[in-house]
Write an enzyme that holds these catalytic residues in place. Sequence first.
Site, PDB file in Angstrom:
ATOM      1  N   PHE A  92       0.728  -1.219  -0.121  1.00 25.55           N
ATOM      2  CA  PHE A  92       0.065   0.048  -0.028  1.00 25.55           C
ATOM      3  C   PHE A  92       0.819   1.202  -0.169  1.00 25.55           C
ATOM      4  CE2 PHE A  92      -2.417   3.222   2.373  1.00 25.55           C
ATOM      5  CZ  PHE A  92      -3.790   2.863   1.910  1.00 25.55           C
TER       6      PHE A  92
ATOM      7  N   GLU B  28       4.927   9.683   0.948  1.00 26.94           N
ATOM      8  CA  GLU B  28       5.919  10.084   0.291  1.00 26.94           C
ATOM      9  C   GLU B  28       7.096  10.919   1.365  1.00 26.94           C
ATOM     10  OE1 GLU B  28       4.297  12.620  -2.825  1.00 26.94           O
ATOM     11  OE2 GLU B  28       3.087  11.171  -3.410  1.00 26.94           O
TER      12      GLU B  28
ATOM     13  N   GLY C  77       3.553  12.641   4.850  1.00 28.54           N
ATOM     14  CA  GLY C  77       3.257  11.456   5.595  1.00 28.54           C
ATOM     15  C   GLY C  77       1.949  11.395   6.421  1.00 28.54           C
TER      16      GLY C  77
ATOM     17  N   ILE D   1       7.431   2.356   2.525  1.00 25.71           N
ATOM     18  CA  ILE D   1       6.322   1.497   2.026  1.00 25.71           C
ATOM     19  C   ILE D   1       6.868  -0.132   2.498  1.00 25.71           C
ATOM     20  CG2 ILE D   1       4.874   0.939   0.061  1.00 25.71           C
ATOM     21  CD1 ILE D   1       4.997   3.923   0.822  1.00 25.71           C
TER      22      ILE D   1
ATOM     23  N   GLY E  90      15.035  -6.888  33.635  1.00 24.86           N
ATOM     24  CA  GLY E  90      16.467  -6.235  33.766  1.00 24.86           C
ATOM     25  C   GLY E  90      17.331  -6.660  32.603  1.00 24.86           C
TER      26      GLY E  90
ATOM     27  N   GLU F   9      -0.048   4.640  10.140  1.00 21.94           N
ATOM     28  CA  GLU F   9      -1.725   4.523  10.040  1.00 21.94           C
ATOM     29  C   GLU F   9      -2.142   5.599  10.732  1.00 21.94           C
ATOM     30  OE1 GLU F   9      -3.293   0.671   9.343  1.00 21.94           O
ATOM     31  OE2 GLU F   9      -1.622  -0.223   8.720  1.00 21.94           O
TER      32      GLU F   9
ATOM     33  N   GLU G  90      -0.871  11.779  17.696  1.00 25.28           N
ATOM     34  CA  GLU G  90      -1.340  12.810  17.670  1.00 25.28           C
ATOM     35  C   GLU G  90      -2.577  13.167  16.620  1.00 25.28           C
ATOM     36  OE1 GLU G  90       1.810  12.039  17.451  1.00 25.28           O
ATOM     37  OE2 GLU G  90       2.764  12.895  19.005  1.00 25.28           O
TER      38      GLU G  90
HETATM   39  C1  LIG Z   1       7.185   0.711  10.011  1.00 22.45           C
HETATM   40  C2  LIG Z   1       6.661   1.721   8.996  1.00 22.45           C
HETATM   41  C3  LIG Z   1       5.791   1.126   8.169  1.00 22.45           C
HETATM   42  C4  LIG Z   1       4.971   2.036   7.105  1.00 22.45           C
HETATM   43  N1  LIG Z   1       4.175   1.307   6.260  1.00 22.45           N
HETATM   44  C5  LIG Z   1       3.711   2.251   5.337  1.00 22.45           C
HETATM   45  C6  LIG Z   1       3.100   1.745   4.271  1.00 22.45           C
HETATM   46  O1  LIG Z   1       2.885   0.299   3.930  1.00 22.45           O
HETATM   47  N2  LIG Z   1       2.360   2.571   3.267  1.00 22.45           N
HETATM   48  C7  LIG Z   1       2.711   3.762   3.663  1.00 22.45           C
HETATM   49  O2  LIG Z   1       1.990   4.487   2.523  1.00 22.45           O
HETATM   50  N3  LIG Z   1       3.044   4.592   4.763  1.00 22.45           N
HETATM   51  C8  LIG Z   1       3.915   3.469   5.521  1.00 22.45           C
HETATM   52  N4  LIG Z   1       4.573   4.124   6.649  1.00 22.45           N
HETATM   53  C9  LIG Z   1       4.757   5.705   6.544  1.00 22.45           C
HETATM   54  C10 LIG Z   1       3.790   6.158   7.875  1.00 22.45           C
HETATM   55  O3  LIG Z   1       2.396   6.192   7.195  1.00 22.45           O
HETATM   56  C11 LIG Z   1       4.171   7.371   7.947  1.00 22.45           C
HETATM   57  O4  LIG Z   1       5.423   7.386   8.786  1.00 22.45           O
HETATM   58  C12 LIG Z   1       3.148   8.501   8.943  1.00 22.45           C
HETATM   59  O5  LIG Z   1       1.845   8.571   8.354  1.00 22.45           O
HETATM   60  C13 LIG Z   1       3.598   9.634   9.567  1.00 22.45           C
HETATM   61  O6  LIG Z   1       4.056  10.330   8.639  1.00 22.45           O
HETATM   62  P1  LIG Z   1       5.611  10.838   8.731  1.00 22.45           P
HETATM   63  O7  LIG Z   1       6.556   9.897   9.190  1.00 22.45           O
HETATM   64  O8  LIG Z   1       6.183  11.606   7.360  1.00 22.45           O
HETATM   65  O9  LIG Z   1       5.523  11.756  10.014  1.00 22.45           O
HETATM   66  P2  LIG Z   1       5.316  13.592   9.757  1.00 22.45           P
HETATM   67  O10 LIG Z   1       3.597  13.697   9.282  1.00 22.45           O
HETATM   68  O11 LIG Z   1       6.158  14.417   9.448  1.00 22.45           O
HETATM   69  O12 LIG Z   1       4.720  13.582  11.271  1.00 22.45           O
HETATM   70  C14 LIG Z   1       5.905  13.781  12.448  1.00 22.45           C
HETATM   71  C15 LIG Z   1       5.320  13.717  13.658  1.00 22.45           C
HETATM   72  O13 LIG Z   1       4.649  15.123  13.879  1.00 22.45           O
HETATM   73  C16 LIG Z   1       3.642  15.019  14.625  1.00 22.45           C
HETATM   74  N5  LIG Z   1       2.311  15.385  13.797  1.00 22.45           N
HETATM   75  C17 LIG Z   1       2.217  15.144  12.693  1.00 22.45           C
HETATM   76  N6  LIG Z   1       0.804  15.770  12.286  1.00 22.45           N
HETATM   77  C18 LIG Z   1       0.304  16.239  13.152  1.00 22.45           C
HETATM   78  C19 LIG Z   1      -0.914  16.869  13.709  1.00 22.45           C
HETATM   79  N7  LIG Z   1      -1.734  17.177  12.727  1.00 22.45           N
HETATM   80  N8  LIG Z   1      -1.095  17.278  15.017  1.00 22.45           N
HETATM   81  C20 LIG Z   1      -0.163  17.057  15.663  1.00 22.45           C
HETATM   82  N9  LIG Z   1       0.947  16.441  15.600  1.00 22.45           N
HETATM   83  C21 LIG Z   1       1.275  16.199  14.444  1.00 22.45           C
HETATM   84  C22 LIG Z   1       3.562  13.687  15.053  1.00 22.45           C
HETATM   85  O14 LIG Z   1       4.121  13.468  16.267  1.00 22.45           O
HETATM   86  C23 LIG Z   1       4.222  12.936  14.104  1.00 22.45           C
HETATM   87  O15 LIG Z   1       4.648  11.382  14.367  1.00 22.45           O
HETATM   88  C24 LIG Z   1       5.154   3.315   7.401  1.00 22.45           C
HETATM   89  C25 LIG Z   1       5.917   3.892   8.440  1.00 22.45           C
HETATM   90  C26 LIG Z   1       6.752   2.945   9.333  1.00 22.45           C
HETATM   91  C27 LIG Z   1       7.646   3.578  10.583  1.00 22.45           C
END
Ligand SMILES: Cc1cc2nc3c(=O)[nH]c(=O)nc-3n(C[C@H](O)[C@H](O)[C@H](O)COP(=O)(O)OP(=O)(O)OC[C@H]3O[C@@H](n4cnc5c(N)ncnc54)[C@H](O)[C@@H]3O)c2cc1C
Length: 370
Positions: A115, A119, A123, A149, A329, A353, A357
């Site tokens: 899925f 990008e 996120g 991804i 421990g 997902e 927050e």
């Molecule tokens: C192990 C793993 C598997 C993944 N698998 C997939 C996948 O299969 N397909 C896919 O499409 N994506 C996948 N992802 C990506 C995932 O969906 C994103 O990491 C997630 O949506 C957060 O986006 P970001 O990492 O860019 O963080 P950002 O959007 O940059 O956010 C960083 C932090 O800012 C804070 N923040 C962001 N928005 C808000 C808000 N509105 N209010 C308050 N605080 C906020 C939160 O603390 C957040 O953690 C995966 C990620 C991981 C770690």
Amino acid sequence: MPVFSLDPAQTAWCAELRALGAERLRPLAEKGAPGHVDRPLVAALGELGLIGRLFGAGALDLCLMRESLAQTCTEAETALALQGLGAHPVAAFGTAGQRARWLPEVTEGRAVAAFALSEPDAGSDAAALALEAVPDGEGWLLAGEKRWISNAPEADFYTVFARTTPGAGARGVTAFLVPADRPGLTGSPLDMLSPHPIGSLLFDGVPVGPADVLGEVDRGFRVAMTTLNLFRPSVGAFAVGMAQAALEATLAHTAGRAAFGGVLKDLQAVSHRVAEMATRTEAARLLVYAAAAAYDAGATDVPKRAAMAKLLATETAQYVVDAAVQLHGARALQRGHLLEHLYREVRAPRIYEGATEVQRTVIAKELYAS
Ligand SMILES: Cc1cc2nc3c(=O)[nH]c(=O)nc-3n(C[C@H](O)[C@H](O)[C@H](O)COP(=O)(O)OP(=O)(O)OC[C@H]3O[C@@H](n4cnc5c(N)ncnc54)[C@H](O)[C@@H]3O)c2cc1C
């Protein structure tokens, strides 16, 4: 179903799944290479009929599978969930041709799905996604990058969300079913804290046509959100399964570990911590079951319940696994220990997902809307 507990058939099924995880799937997972798709493991999930159960079964069944497998084999749990996440858009929105081409192979564990929404610059704010679908004759050429991804770059096909209408936010996104062998599609793995297979994908003019669209043009955000609404409580179920495994390991350890003339559990600070771990795990479990049952009943408050369940369960699992490490421990931090593994696994679900927050934002929006 009784309101606060599973019925005997569901309880027996969960026990069966835990045993399959421990006896049949864990040995396969141990042979797999961390960070890579484990095809023998996916094939076993297919053979056991578990992938088939993802499609058409309800949210509660999905949660029970994820919770139970997570207790004995997190790698199997994740492989199963990813087949669901990647292929649910095909099952729910695909044409007869797309479904016939991919679903039997996905179900049998021969084709691996993914899925692709996130990008580098989109996120949490997924509607900001920029991967371009540039019109080209009857179809489009995809250009841009997807990152983080799961199952990339080793999956056999990707549900890819691309921008068909610039500047239109969530209303200008289309979902495409992109086979991995399309020209112009390349990818590379990312080395993460958990053993999860994950990577980035580069689209350099990847051709897609009308037959590759999932759902309708410019309505792809609905495909993404429908899929995430189903899967959100089940991320909570995964977390509850990990918390339960950590709790059980802690009960065994603290009952046997000699300390200060007795065993650890004789210390009230220890036994009360274990009581707190168990109470919070049970609360999270009930919230997950309630959210899944609401989804299956077609309730109107699913977004709020699903967000609450995902939020509470993933935060609870972090607390429980951390407390379990503390009560074990040093041995818990030794490479290969169950808790060392869970400590690495438990972190990411608080981010993906919908980060914690973002779940709070969803809950608040629903509260003020009602
Ligand atoms: C192990 C793993 C598997 C993944 N698998 C997939 C996948 O299969 N397909 C896919 O499409 N994506 C996948 N992802 C990506 C995932 O969906 C994103 O990491 C997630 O949506 C957060 O986006 P970001 O990492 O860019 O963080 P950002 O959007 O940059 O956010 C960083 C932090 O800012 C804070 N923040 C962001 N928005 C808000 C808000 N509105 N209010 C308050 N605080 C906020 C939160 O603390 C957040 O953690 C995966 C990620 C991981 C770690």
